[in-house]
Design a protein around this motif. Structure first.
Motif, PDB file in Angstrom:
ATOM      1  N   PRO A 220       0.826  -1.218   0.000  1.00  0.00           N
ATOM      2  CA  PRO A 220       0.000   0.000   0.000  1.00  0.00           C
ATOM      3  C   PRO A 220       0.859   1.267   0.000  1.00  0.00           C
ATOM      4  O   PRO A 220       1.921   1.315   0.616  1.00  0.00           O
ATOM      5  CB  PRO A 220      -0.793  -0.122   1.298  1.00  0.00           C
ATOM      6  CG  PRO A 220       0.078  -0.946   2.193  1.00  0.00           C
ATOM      7  CD  PRO A 220       0.810  -1.899   1.286  1.00  0.00           C
ATOM      8  N   ASP A 221       0.402   2.284  -0.723  1.00  0.00           N
ATOM      9  CA  ASP A 221       1.066   3.594  -0.699  1.00  0.00           C
ATOM     10  C   ASP A 221       0.919   4.194   0.691  1.00  0.00           C
ATOM     11  O   ASP A 221      -0.003   3.862   1.433  1.00  0.00           O
ATOM     12  CB  ASP A 221       0.447   4.530  -1.744  1.00  0.00           C
ATOM     13  CG  ASP A 221       0.742   4.104  -3.176  1.00  0.00           C
ATOM     14  OD1 ASP A 221       1.616   3.238  -3.380  1.00  0.00           O
ATOM     15  OD2 ASP A 221       0.104   4.651  -4.094  1.00  0.00           O
ATOM     16  N   GLU A 222       1.820   5.121   1.037  1.00  0.00           N
ATOM     17  CA  GLU A 222       1.818   5.694   2.384  1.00  0.00           C
ATOM     18  C   GLU A 222       2.220   7.170   2.341  1.00  0.00           C
ATOM     19  O   GLU A 222       3.106   7.563   1.584  1.00  0.00           O
ATOM     20  CB  GLU A 222       2.832   4.911   3.221  1.00  0.00           C
ATOM     21  CG  GLU A 222       2.812   5.206   4.674  1.00  0.00           C
ATOM     22  CD  GLU A 222       3.751   4.259   5.418  1.00  0.00           C
ATOM     23  OE1 GLU A 222       4.692   4.775   6.035  1.00  0.00           O
ATOM     24  OE2 GLU A 222       3.542   3.041   5.354  1.00  0.00           O
ATOM     25  N   ILE A 223       1.558   7.976   3.169  1.00  0.00           N
ATOM     26  CA  ILE A 223       1.854   9.407   3.296  1.00  0.00           C
ATOM     27  C   ILE A 223       2.164   9.687   4.758  1.00  0.00           C
ATOM     28  O   ILE A 223       1.373   9.343   5.631  1.00  0.00           O
ATOM     29  CB  ILE A 223       0.666  10.270   2.829  1.00  0.00           C
ATOM     30  CG1 ILE A 223       0.346   9.990   1.365  1.00  0.00           C
ATOM     31  CG2 ILE A 223       0.957  11.749   3.046  1.00  0.00           C
ATOM     32  CD1 ILE A 223      -0.924  10.651   0.877  1.00  0.00           C
ATOM     33  N   THR A 224       3.323  10.313   5.017  1.00  0.00           N
ATOM     34  CA  THR A 224       3.728  10.633   6.382  1.00  0.00           C
ATOM     35  C   THR A 224       4.018  12.120   6.486  1.00  0.00           C
ATOM     36  O   THR A 224       4.867  12.647   5.759  1.00  0.00           O
ATOM     37  CB  THR A 224       4.989   9.823   6.784  1.00  0.00           C
ATOM     38  OG1 THR A 224       4.744   8.439   6.567  1.00  0.00           O
ATOM     39  CG2 THR A 224       5.333  10.061   8.250  1.00  0.00           C
ATOM     40  N   PHE A 225       3.321  12.795   7.403  1.00  0.00           N
ATOM     41  CA  PHE A 225       3.519  14.219   7.636  1.00  0.00           C
ATOM     42  C   PHE A 225       4.594  14.409   8.692  1.00  0.00           C
ATOM     43  O   PHE A 225       4.559  13.772   9.746  1.00  0.00           O
ATOM     44  CB  PHE A 225       2.220  14.873   8.119  1.00  0.00           C
ATOM     45  CG  PHE A 225       1.197  15.025   7.040  1.00  0.00           C
ATOM     46  CD1 PHE A 225       1.090  16.211   6.347  1.00  0.00           C
ATOM     47  CD2 PHE A 225       0.348  13.981   6.709  1.00  0.00           C
ATOM     48  CE1 PHE A 225       0.148  16.357   5.348  1.00  0.00           C
ATOM     49  CE2 PHE A 225      -0.586  14.110   5.713  1.00  0.00           C
ATOM     50  CZ  PHE A 225      -0.688  15.302   5.027  1.00  0.00           C
ATOM     51  N   GLY A 226       5.548  15.303   8.434  1.00  0.00           N
ATOM     52  CA  GLY A 226       6.596  15.631   9.386  1.00  0.00           C
ATOM     53  C   GLY A 226       6.537  17.103   9.750  1.00  0.00           C
ATOM     54  O   GLY A 226       5.596  17.815   9.396  1.00  0.00           O
ATOM     55  N   GLU A 227       7.554  17.564  10.438  1.00  0.00           N
ATOM     56  CA  GLU A 227       7.593  18.965  10.871  1.00  0.00           C
ATOM     57  C   GLU A 227       7.784  19.933   9.694  1.00  0.00           C
ATOM     58  O   GLU A 227       7.152  20.973   9.630  1.00  0.00           O
ATOM     59  CB  GLU A 227       8.714  19.174  11.886  1.00  0.00           C
ATOM     60  CG  GLU A 227       8.471  18.476  13.211  1.00  0.00           C
ATOM     61  CD  GLU A 227       7.254  19.010  13.929  1.00  0.00           C
ATOM     62  OE1 GLU A 227       7.044  20.238  13.941  1.00  0.00           O
ATOM     63  OE2 GLU A 227       6.495  18.193  14.477  1.00  0.00           O
ATOM     64  N   LYS A 228       8.675  19.589   8.758  1.00  0.00           N
ATOM     65  CA  LYS A 228       9.016  20.506   7.669  1.00  0.00           C
ATOM     66  C   LYS A 228       8.446  20.120   6.326  1.00  0.00           C
ATOM     67  O   LYS A 228       8.441  20.924   5.405  1.00  0.00           O
ATOM     68  CB  LYS A 228      10.536  20.611   7.555  1.00  0.00           C
ATOM     69  CG  LYS A 228      11.157  21.191   8.799  1.00  0.00           C
ATOM     70  CD  LYS A 228      12.635  21.379   8.620  1.00  0.00           C
ATOM     71  CE  LYS A 228      13.207  21.908   9.910  1.00  0.00           C
ATOM     72  NZ  LYS A 228      14.093  22.992   9.735  1.00  0.00           N
ATOM     73  N   GLY A 229       7.987  18.885   6.217  1.00  0.00           N
ATOM     74  CA  GLY A 229       7.476  18.431   4.925  1.00  0.00           C
ATOM     75  C   GLY A 229       6.760  17.109   5.048  1.00  0.00           C
ATOM     76  O   GLY A 229       6.508  16.604   6.134  1.00  0.00           O
ATOM     77  N   VAL A 230       6.453  16.551   3.907  1.00  0.00           N
ATOM     78  CA  VAL A 230       5.680  15.311   3.846  1.00  0.00           C
ATOM     79  C   VAL A 230       6.417  14.304   2.969  1.00  0.00           C
ATOM     80  O   VAL A 230       7.045  14.677   1.983  1.00  0.00           O
ATOM     81  CB  VAL A 230       4.246  15.602   3.350  1.00  0.00           C
ATOM     82  CG1 VAL A 230       4.236  16.165   1.963  1.00  0.00           C
ATOM     83  CG2 VAL A 230       3.361  14.397   3.434  1.00  0.00           C
ATOM     84  N   THR A 231       6.353  13.030   3.372  1.00  0.00           N
ATOM     85  CA  THR A 231       6.984  11.953   2.617  1.00  0.00           C
ATOM     86  C   THR A 231       5.898  11.117   1.961  1.00  0.00           C
ATOM     87  O   THR A 231       4.956  10.690   2.613  1.00  0.00           O
ATOM     88  CB  THR A 231       7.829  11.048   3.539  1.00  0.00           C
ATOM     89  OG1 THR A 231       8.823  11.854   4.173  1.00  0.00           O
ATOM     90  CG2 THR A 231       8.508   9.943   2.751  1.00  0.00           C
ATOM     91  N   PHE A 232       6.053  10.902   0.664  1.00  0.00           N
ATOM     92  CA  PHE A 232       5.124  10.090  -0.112  1.00  0.00           C
ATOM     93  C   PHE A 232       5.857   8.814  -0.511  1.00  0.00           C
ATOM     94  O   PHE A 232       6.848   8.871  -1.230  1.00  0.00           O
ATOM     95  CB  PHE A 232       4.671  10.837  -1.367  1.00  0.00           C
ATOM     96  CG  PHE A 232       4.025  12.152  -1.070  1.00  0.00           C
ATOM     97  CD1 PHE A 232       2.697  12.214  -0.700  1.00  0.00           C
ATOM     98  CD2 PHE A 232       4.748  13.328  -1.167  1.00  0.00           C
ATOM     99  CE1 PHE A 232       2.100  13.435  -0.425  1.00  0.00           C
ATOM    100  CE2 PHE A 232       4.159  14.549  -0.901  1.00  0.00           C
ATOM    101  CZ  PHE A 232       2.834  14.607  -0.526  1.00  0.00           C
TER     102      PHE A 232
END
Length: 93
Positions: A16-28
């Motif tokens: 499955p695809d995943e999206i992770t929000f961080g402090e400075k940006g987002v990882t796809f």
């Protein structure tokens, strides 16, 4: 903040695809059978977010500045809306 959203395992249970929000940006994280691609984008580099809704699932299309768009598949409609809200909130602040 570190919020994480995973695509539905119904259409692609192993990858499955995943999206992770961080402090400075987002990882796809876009996963395929034999490879995966991690894209980190700073919030201020995101110029747009689009959602294509199907009957059961939605596709999230992220449009970064100066890069190719990132396409994330098989998210629930609720998760897709929440991801869009969070991204637009972060981009504006």
């Amino acid at each position: 903040m570190n919020q994480r959203f995973k695509a539905s395992g119904l259409m692609n249970p192993m990858f499955p695809d995943e999206i992770t929000f961080g402090e400075k940006g987002v990882t796809f994280k876009v996963r395929k059978a034999l490879k995966s691609t991690d894209n980190f984008v700073f919030y201020n580099d995101i110029s747009g977010v689009e959602i294509d809704s199907g009957v059961f699932f939605a596709t999230i299309r992220i449009i970064p500045r100066m890069r190719a768009e990132i396409i994330m598949n098989n998210f629930t409609k609720g998760d897709a809306r929440k991801v869009k809200e969070l991204l637009l909130e972060k981009v504006q602040s």
